[in-house]
Scaffold this active site. Structure first.
Site: not given
Lengths: 276, 367
Positions: A27-29, A33, A163
């Site tokens: 869980q990212g900003a 996924l 990134d």
């Protein structure tokens, strides 16, 4: 991971009955996924989902989700077609905010390098004592060359990642590497064999911030981001970054001028003094 | 007497980096060796704003003139409100930068004059951005937040690490407040009390349509100049339509209003700010957000930030116009924190500067 699964409602596409239930991987900003399957039960795939942002106006939110997902898919497709090691896109629904792509087996380069160096990245406070140089660190040096080559291949096609970190690169075990099952550990799994930890093919992932650009400046900034991330994640392997750049420099015709530009970017740092 | 041994420490702060002249007095109490006993009390907070006519901005020369004309009056008022005599004050703090040159210079000279006039009080030059952050932390009690600093001259996402306020993201061109102020000029919205406040009130009447404006976020940085250009174009179209020239239709085919434009501009730029803040929160692993700076008192921005923070299981901290908008008390507070660690600005070095980045300040008073 299991505890967080119930916290978010999954996207609708994952609510249909399946032989293997989908699992939330990270869980990212930006988004989440999931691991699920595509068409047949034994073909794993990754599903990237950008949930609606409650703070954003619904029209703006829909517009952003759609264009960002579409541009990410476009970049991935372009890389895949040109032979850059990236996951293949299977299917997507930009309006619903998800994209299904190839599941990359293996572990992130970050885990591989730390495994090789024999340290846990979380443990801080260790002083920067000079570690005795391993008698033969060729497998690690070779990994740096492969990372350099993968980034070079990416830039050659006119894409900058935006990134680059050692977490955004996977090491996919080679199928002919003796062990047929390869490394099937999870994203943060532990790999026991040191040489195997840094072996395998480098696959670049997470193109959420990628853009199409051919300029030396953008490419150099991309490398600079990787350099800073590398130095803070693997301070003990910092000296090997030169190997990565050397390998990058021989991947395409304009690479040497990108490396010259990198010098400028380093001198300047990222931020300049500004006044609104 | 050694300041670190005193139980009651009082500072007077002078702020005038833009169109607000603010003077405030703060009291710190408690034993410095034990931070848990330390408290801050606002003794006075006086402000006077230079307001330019609708359709214009404030020019450095006029603003500096305003500050010079009002300084003595405001300073007397601040002392009277605090019920103090001159001898109670331990140090004089002033804004060293960043900001507009002429107004900064006027206030720096005035602060120097006070210091000499009042028998050689120590001077403390303060970074304006650090003033905002420290005041926000003191008022809200946010302990280790990601800070969104949004004002007419600055737009930065900041987090504290190892004795410095580090800038994670910022604007690549103009500040968000500058974008709003200049847009207000295009619509000839009043500058009283502040253009941003009037845009916010007007936006409440919009919302029928969302006009398409550029959205410019790059990682943790963002850009506002393209949005301003587009918003100004739309404003010009609207004026033409009102003059009977046609044009200026919204996505639903109906003519749009100034309120619709204000609404769309706010929704777009605030979404950008919340997005970069969220990215910084994910990056540093913090659940707290603190909003400071003049734009920070916009309730729509606070509401959007709150929705984002709630979604992440965190919380948002914001203050009202007394502390969000430039004021003297924040300069006094941040200056006193530095003074308590032994920091002083000798009078021969008591200059000011238009460029003074947040991360240039060594933050000795935090762990």
């Amino acid at each position: 991971m299991a505890a967080t699964e119930t916290q978010f409602p999954p996207p609708k596409v994952l609510t249909y009955p399946a032989s293997a239930p989908p699992s939330l991987v990270t869980q990212g900003a930006e988004g989440r996924l999931y691991k699920t399957t595509h068409l047949v039960p034994d073909r794993p795939c990754a599903l990237k989902y950008r949930p609606p942002k409650p703070y954003r106006h619904p029209i703006l939110d829909a517009r952003l989700t759609k264009t960002r997902l579409a541009s990410e898919a476009k970049v991935l497709e372009r890389c895949w077609r040109e032979g850059v090691p990236v996951p293949a896109v299977y299917v997507m629904d930009p309006a619903a905010g998800w994209m299904m792509m190839e599941w990359i087996d293996g572990h992130p380069v970050r885990v591989g390098i730390n495994e090789w160096l024999g340290e846990r990245p979380e443990e801080e406070g260790e002083t920067e004592t000079e570690t005795p140089k391993p008698a033969d660190e060729e497998p690690l040096v070779d990994l740096m060359r492969r990372v350099g080559a993968a980034v070079g291949a990416l830039h050659r096609t006119g894409v900058v990642h935006g990134d680059l970190t050692t977490s955004n690169m996977m090491l996919r075990p080679r199928e002919d590497a003796g062990q047929a099952n390869g490394s099937t550990t999870g994203v943060d799994g532990v790999v026991d064999d040191k040489a195997k930890a840094v072996g395998g093919d480098v696959v670049l992932i997470d193109f959420g911030l990628a853009t199409q650009s051919m300029s030396d400046e953008d490419r150099a900034v991309d490398l600079y981001v990787l350099e800073r991330a590398f130095a803070s994640t693997h301070p003990r392997a910092e000296r090997l970054f030169a190997t990565l750049l050397e390998s990058y420099g021989s991947t395409f015709k304009k690479a040497p001028s990108v490396l010259v530009k990198l010098e400028d970017v380093r001198m300047r740092g990222r931020k300049r003094s500004m006044l609104g | 007497m050694d300041i670190t041994k005193k139980k009651r420490r009082i500072a007077l702060g002078c702020e005038g980096s833009a169109n607000k002249l603010g003077i405030g007095v703060i009291l710190h109490e408690g034993d410095l060796t034990d931070p848990s006993t330390c408290t801050s009390t606002v003794l006075s907070n006086v402000r006077h704003t230079f307001v330019s006519p609708p359709g214009t901005g404030f020019l450095p020369k006029d603003t500096a003139h305003h500050h010079r004309a009002f300084f003595a009056r405001i300073a007397k008022q601040a002392l009277a409100d605090a019920h103090l005599s001159i001898s109670d004050i331990d140090c004089i703090c002033y804004t060293r930068g960043p900001g507009m040159g002429a107004p900064l210079t006027s206030v720096a000279i005035a602060a120097r004059t006070l210091a000499l006039l009042w028998g050689g009080k120590p001077l403390v030059g303060v970074n304006h951005c650090v003033g905002h952050i420290e005041m926000g932390r003191a008022i809200t009690g946010a302990d280790h937040p990601v800070v969104l600093y949004v004002s007419g001259g600055n737009t930065q996402v900041i987090a504290y690490a190892e004795q410095r306020y580090r800038i994670f993201g910022e604007t690549l061109d103009i500040a968000v407040g500058n974008c709003l102020d200049r847009f207000a000029r295009a619509l000839a919205i009043s500058n009283d009390p502040a253009p941003g406040y009037n845009i916010e009130q007007l936006a409440k009447r919009g919302g029928r349509v969302l006009l398409d404006l550029p959205y410019a976020v790059k990682g943790m940085d963002c850009s506002f100049s393209g949005i301003l250009t587009r918003a100004e174009e739309l404003a010009a179209q609207m004026k033409q339509a009102n003059g009977g020239g046609g044009g200026g239709k919204g996505p639903d085919g109906e003519p749009f209003t100034g309120a619709d434009l204000c609404f769309s501009l706010q929704e777009t730029v605030f979404a950008m700010l919340v997005e970069i803040t969220e990215r910084a929160m994910a990056h540093v692993g913090s659940g707290q957000v603190l909003i400071v700076g003049g734009v920070g008192c916009n309730e729509r921005l606070q509401e959007m930030m709150g929705a984002m923070a709630a979604d992440r299981g965190g919380s948002v901290y914001a203050t009202d116009e007394r502390f969000c908008i430039d004021n003297g008390i924040m300069i006094a507070h941040a200056g006193l924190l530095a003074y308590e660690t032994g920091f002083q600005t000798p009078i021969e070095d008591s200059t000011c500067t238009q460029r003074f980045r947040t991360d240039e300040v060594f933050v000795k008073w935090r762990k």
